[in-house]
Design a protein around this motif. Structure first.
Motif, PDB file in Angstrom:
ATOM      1  N   GLU A 224       0.841  -1.198   0.000  1.00  0.00           N
ATOM      2  CA  GLU A 224       0.000   0.000   0.000  1.00  0.00           C
ATOM      3  C   GLU A 224       0.874   1.245   0.000  1.00  0.00           C
ATOM      4  N   ASP A 279      -7.428   0.229  -6.320  1.00  0.00           N
ATOM      5  CA  ASP A 279      -6.962  -1.143  -6.488  1.00  0.00           C
ATOM      6  C   ASP A 279      -6.103  -1.208  -7.747  1.00  0.00           C
ATOM      7  N   ASP A 281      -4.426  -3.530  -8.924  1.00  0.00           N
ATOM      8  CA  ASP A 281      -4.456  -4.808  -9.627  1.00  0.00           C
ATOM      9  C   ASP A 281      -5.572  -4.872 -10.676  1.00  0.00           C
ATOM     10  N   ARG A 282      -6.476  -3.924 -10.660  1.00  0.00           N
ATOM     11  CA  ARG A 282      -7.535  -3.901 -11.672  1.00  0.00           C
ATOM     12  C   ARG A 282      -6.981  -3.392 -12.998  1.00  0.00           C
ATOM     13  N   PRO A 285      -7.719   0.981 -12.897  1.00  0.00           N
ATOM     14  CA  PRO A 285      -8.009   1.365 -11.510  1.00  0.00           C
ATOM     15  C   PRO A 285      -8.792   2.672 -11.431  1.00  0.00           C
ATOM     16  N   ARG A 325      -3.414   0.257  -3.333  1.00  0.00           N
ATOM     17  CA  ARG A 325      -2.999  -1.078  -2.887  1.00  0.00           C
ATOM     18  C   ARG A 325      -2.758  -2.004  -4.073  1.00  0.00           C
ATOM     19  N   THR A 326      -1.854  -2.963  -3.857  1.00  0.00           N
ATOM     20  CA  THR A 326      -1.631  -4.020  -4.840  1.00  0.00           C
ATOM     21  C   THR A 326      -1.136  -5.272  -4.136  1.00  0.00           C
TER      22      THR A 326
END
Length: 387
Positions: A224, A279, A281-282, A285, A325-326
């Motif tokens: 994060e 996020d 990881d999307r 994001p 975050r990831t």
């Protein structure tokens, strides 16, 4: 032949970007979808890319700011002109007649099948040889003059606005902004990834000294990153409207294979501020507004999230907190803030001192906390923590 000065200037800027980033030609080429040899030719001046887009992607990947990108585009514009000058005029001279007096095709129809896609002037084949020679000489002289005078006249020619005093072109922003990018949850909880063994890592700093500690150790935010953006208008009466906050991921790689160092043994604050959750990881994001919590009183109180738009003046600033975050990438990213005021509008790019922010996942990495009694870093298992 020696390289054109404009091409050399452009190649020098591209090479400086590559050198500053530190990654190999192969690694950067993969991100840009070009071969390592092609990227090397851009850096050496052997080739000028036909489009600026690939250079702009390289600039973003290497953390170039707006001013650097404008200067790079201006240099590419001049280098591209030089490339076109050297590529086109001399071969075309013997094939074309500069004399404008014969609008109709020449009488020799046998020439048409041999050059169906040739310029319209090719049909005029009857020009005397002296005129062709004079035209070729004139074009060469003009090309040489443009090459020699290109730099002194750059600001007076038509090229992109970027080539003319980038600092004076846009009016100043009607607001100011600053960031804090070395923030910890509750002022005490954070994780850094460091490419060092525990014995080579200094004890955790206090939160106020985290930036110096992270810089000394080459640390990257683990899991994060918290970014605080403080915005303030310049006028007490004319409000600036902030419309939206966008997230741009410029590079994704596998999470760093480094050790994770936690700056606490577990802490919690009485107040969780409202913030924008991202996020990474999307695929695309978004900055999503999230409620905060205040547990400092007898009852837990919700701090409602506020969605855009916001308004700021000199007497009414605003603070935005972003939590990015990831778990599955080593991500480099930045933010874009849309605004409008007094009939003007624009977008501000928010970066970490001109470079993208960077956050990497920590899943599966050895994790350490600091044992103050023994004055050393110990593993989660030794400390009794599991997460």
């Amino acid at each position: 032949m020696p390289k054109d000065a404009a091409v050399e200037e452009f190649a020098g800027l591209v090479h400086a970007l590559k050198a500053r980033d530190g990654r190999s030609f192969e690694a950067l080429g993969r991100r840009l979808s070009v071969s390592a040899s092609t990227l090397h030719r851009y850096c050496s001046g052997a080739t000028v890319p036909e489009e600026f887009a690939v250079v702009d992607r390289l600039a973003l990947l290497c953390g170039a700011d707006e001013e650097e990108r404008r200067a790079l585009e201006a240099a590419w514009t001049e280098a591209d002109r030089a490339r076109r000058r050297t590529a086109s005029p001399v071969p075309a001279a013997p094939e074309s007649n500069p004399e404008p007096s014969a609008p109709e095709p020449g009488p020799d129809p046998a020439l048409d099948p041999t050059a169906p896609e040739a310029p319209r002037a090719r049909a005029r084949r009857a020009a005397p040889a002296p005129l062709l020679v004079a035209a070729a000489v004139t074009l060469v002289v003009l090309a040489l003059a443009a090459a020699l005078l290109g730099h002194p006249t750059r600001t007076a020619s038509v090229p992109a606005p970027a080539s003319t005093s980038p600092g004076r072109a846009p009016a100043p922003l009607p607001f100011t902004w600053t960031i804090g990018s070395e923030l910890w949850q509750g002022g005490c909880g954070h994780t850094y990834l460091v490419d060092r063994a525990p014995r080579a890592v200094a004890p955790p700093p206090v939160a106020a000294d985290s930036g110096a500690w992270a810089g000394t150790h080459g640390a990257v935010h683990g899991g994060e990153a918290l970014v605080r953006i403080t915005l303030q208008g310049r006028s007490p009466s004319d409000a600036v409207v902030l419309h939206a906050l966008h997230v741009r991921v410029v590079d994704r790689a596998a999470p760093l294979p480094w050790n994770a160092y936690r700056m606490d043994n577990g802490c919690g604050g009485a107040v969780t501020p409202r913030h924008f959750a991202v996020d990474l990881d999307r695929p695309r994001p978004l900055a999503r507004p999230v409620d905060g919590l205040d547990a400092s009183g007898a009852e837990v109180r919700t701090i409602p999230a506020v969605s855009f738009p916001y308004k700021v003046t000199s007497s009414d600033p605003e603070e935005l907190l972003v939590s990015a975050r990831t778990a599955g990438c080593d991500c480099r990213w930045y933010l874009e803030l849309e605004w409008s005021a007094g009939g003007r509008s624009g977008t501000v790019r928010i970066t970490d001192g001109g470079k993208p922010f960077r956050t990497s996942g920590t899943r599966g990495r050895p994790a350490y906390v600091y044992d103050s009694a023994e004055a050393r870093w110990i593993t989660d298992t030794e400390s009794g923590q599991t997460g």
